[in-house]
Scaffold this motif. Sequence first.
Motif, PDB file in Angstrom:
ATOM      1  N   LEU A 135      -1.895  -0.139  -7.530  1.00 42.51           N
ATOM      2  CA  LEU A 135      -1.399   0.106  -6.176  1.00 42.51           C
ATOM      3  C   LEU A 135      -2.461   0.746  -5.288  1.00 42.51           C
ATOM      4  CD1 LEU A 135       0.970   0.283  -4.121  1.00 42.51           C
ATOM      5  CD2 LEU A 135       1.597   2.464  -5.203  1.00 42.51           C
ATOM      6  N   THR A 136      -2.779   0.108  -4.178  1.00 39.62           N
ATOM      7  CA  THR A 136      -3.655   0.708  -3.174  1.00 39.62           C
ATOM      8  C   THR A 136      -2.948   1.913  -2.563  1.00 39.62           C
ATOM      9  OG1 THR A 136      -4.795  -1.346  -2.628  1.00 39.62           O
ATOM     10  CG2 THR A 136      -4.731   0.341  -0.915  1.00 39.62           C
ATOM     11  N   SER A 137      -3.638   3.045  -2.509  1.00 34.45           N
ATOM     12  CA  SER A 137      -2.975   4.268  -2.059  1.00 34.45           C
ATOM     13  C   SER A 137      -3.970   5.209  -1.387  1.00 34.45           C
ATOM     14  CB  SER A 137      -2.314   4.978  -3.254  1.00 34.45           C
ATOM     15  OG  SER A 137      -1.518   6.058  -2.837  1.00 34.45           O
TER      16      SER A 137
ATOM     17  N   ALA B 150      -0.317   5.448  -9.506  1.00 32.41           N
ATOM     18  CA  ALA B 150      -0.803   4.363  -8.653  1.00 32.41           C
ATOM     19  C   ALA B 150      -1.763   3.449  -9.407  1.00 32.41           C
ATOM     20  CB  ALA B 150      -1.477   4.928  -7.408  1.00 32.41           C
ATOM     21  N   SER B 151      -2.587   4.021 -10.277  1.00 31.96           N
ATOM     22  CA  SER B 151      -3.542   3.209 -11.029  1.00 31.96           C
ATOM     23  C   SER B 151      -2.898   2.541 -12.231  1.00 31.96           C
ATOM     24  CB  SER B 151      -4.712   4.080 -11.493  1.00 31.96           C
ATOM     25  OG  SER B 151      -4.277   5.078 -12.402  1.00 31.96           O
TER      26      SER B 151
ATOM     27  N   VAL C 229      -8.561   1.428  -2.853  1.00 33.08           N
ATOM     28  CA  VAL C 229      -8.119   0.030  -2.817  1.00 33.08           C
ATOM     29  C   VAL C 229      -7.971  -0.512  -4.237  1.00 33.08           C
ATOM     30  CG1 VAL C 229      -8.670  -2.307  -2.048  1.00 33.08           C
ATOM     31  CG2 VAL C 229      -9.219  -0.332  -0.581  1.00 33.08           C
ATOM     32  N   ARG C 230      -6.785  -1.057  -4.518  1.00 31.13           N
ATOM     33  CA  ARG C 230      -6.524  -1.721  -5.794  1.00 31.13           C
ATOM     34  C   ARG C 230      -5.928  -3.105  -5.514  1.00 31.13           C
ATOM     35  NH1 ARG C 230      -4.708   3.731  -6.650  1.00 31.13           N
ATOM     36  NH2 ARG C 230      -6.180   4.872  -7.985  1.00 31.13           N
TER      37      ARG C 230
ATOM     38  N   VAL D 237       0.865  -1.178   0.000  1.00 25.61           N
ATOM     39  CA  VAL D 237       0.000   0.000   0.000  1.00 25.61           C
ATOM     40  C   VAL D 237       0.897   1.221   0.000  1.00 25.61           C
ATOM     41  CG1 VAL D 237      -1.905  -1.144   1.203  1.00 25.61           C
ATOM     42  CG2 VAL D 237      -0.182   0.113   2.527  1.00 25.61           C
ATOM     43  N   SER D 238       0.315   2.368  -0.335  1.00 23.99           N
ATOM     44  CA  SER D 238       1.134   3.573  -0.461  1.00 23.99           C
ATOM     45  C   SER D 238       0.335   4.798  -0.053  1.00 23.99           C
ATOM     46  CB  SER D 238       1.646   3.696  -1.904  1.00 23.99           C
ATOM     47  OG  SER D 238       2.508   4.799  -2.052  1.00 23.99           O
TER      48      SER D 238
END
Length: 337
Positions: A290-292, A283-284, A330-331, A275-276
């Motif tokens: 990436l969940t960020s 991020a997408s 959330v990804r 996560v970030s």
Amino acid sequence: MSIKKRITMRDIASAAGVSQPTVSLVLNGSQSIKLAEATKKKVLDAAQKLGYEHKRASHSKGRPKKIALVINGLNHYDPFIEAVNAAREAAWQQDRVLVTFDYSNDKLLAAQIQNEIEQGEYDGLIYASSMTRALSPNISIDAPTVLLNCYCKDHADLPSILPADKLGAYKVTEHLLAQGYHRIGMICGEKWMDASTDRLNGYRQALINNDIIPDEALVKEGNWSLKEAHQQTLALLDLPNPPEAIFIGSDYMAIGCYQAIAERGLSIPGDIALVSFDNQQVASEFTPGLTSVELPYSDMGRQSVETLIELVNKQPLMSPTIKVEGDVIVRESSVRQ
């Protein structure tokens, strides 16, 4: 005081799979650039689904009212530009022109800017910093003033609009815990910075509240550097008992983290979850996504104008400090398989 974020053009851009400038062109009905009808429909459908309200203000004729926004150094690649753009849009919705000044550590220029503001019949001043920090404004005028992304210890009564970084870090760590990860590492930025300490404290608090004693061996300093994040990820993976998940202090540092994990032949999130923080466009675009935590600069910029207008209208503020929350987006990188 904390406020909940609103739907922004960046939210729509992410949902529609287009850039933020494209969203702006569509929602503002621009005729300067020809866009495909399919693109327009994607943007409008995403805006409607998210419940975005695009307000068009009526504007008076004649000499405009003005708001000054003063910042010490900003480039077009700085994510904080989103706060400036949102403030400009919010000011125009209030029938005011936002005039931006950048004095870049030049004291003489700062003095000239102050003179211009004092002589220019401005409604008020927004004093901004691209880095969350305590400071003493180098420009002061006898008019309503709001601090954006900064605060003044000597004048605690000055309204300050700040990101709720500690809360964001807490929520994204809680997300990992809810997924069943308990041994969670963190790669933070430079520890002297407010953003780093707030995110680190939020991470630690989430662990403590879930009866997990923070393990300092799992906390590494990445200094906001891609290279440092790469090296510190390898250091975490080399521990006798490596983490099940890593919270990275920024999306930019996450690039180095992804590289290190790929070098070791590990998968995300199969072998290790990530996560970030910031939720920048990159991020997408990671594989997996990436969940960020969203850095709510757009909402902060808008809130700074709204707070200033309240001061201009002599309305009482609920609190001199307003912290703006960013959602956890959330990804795939953090969802347990």
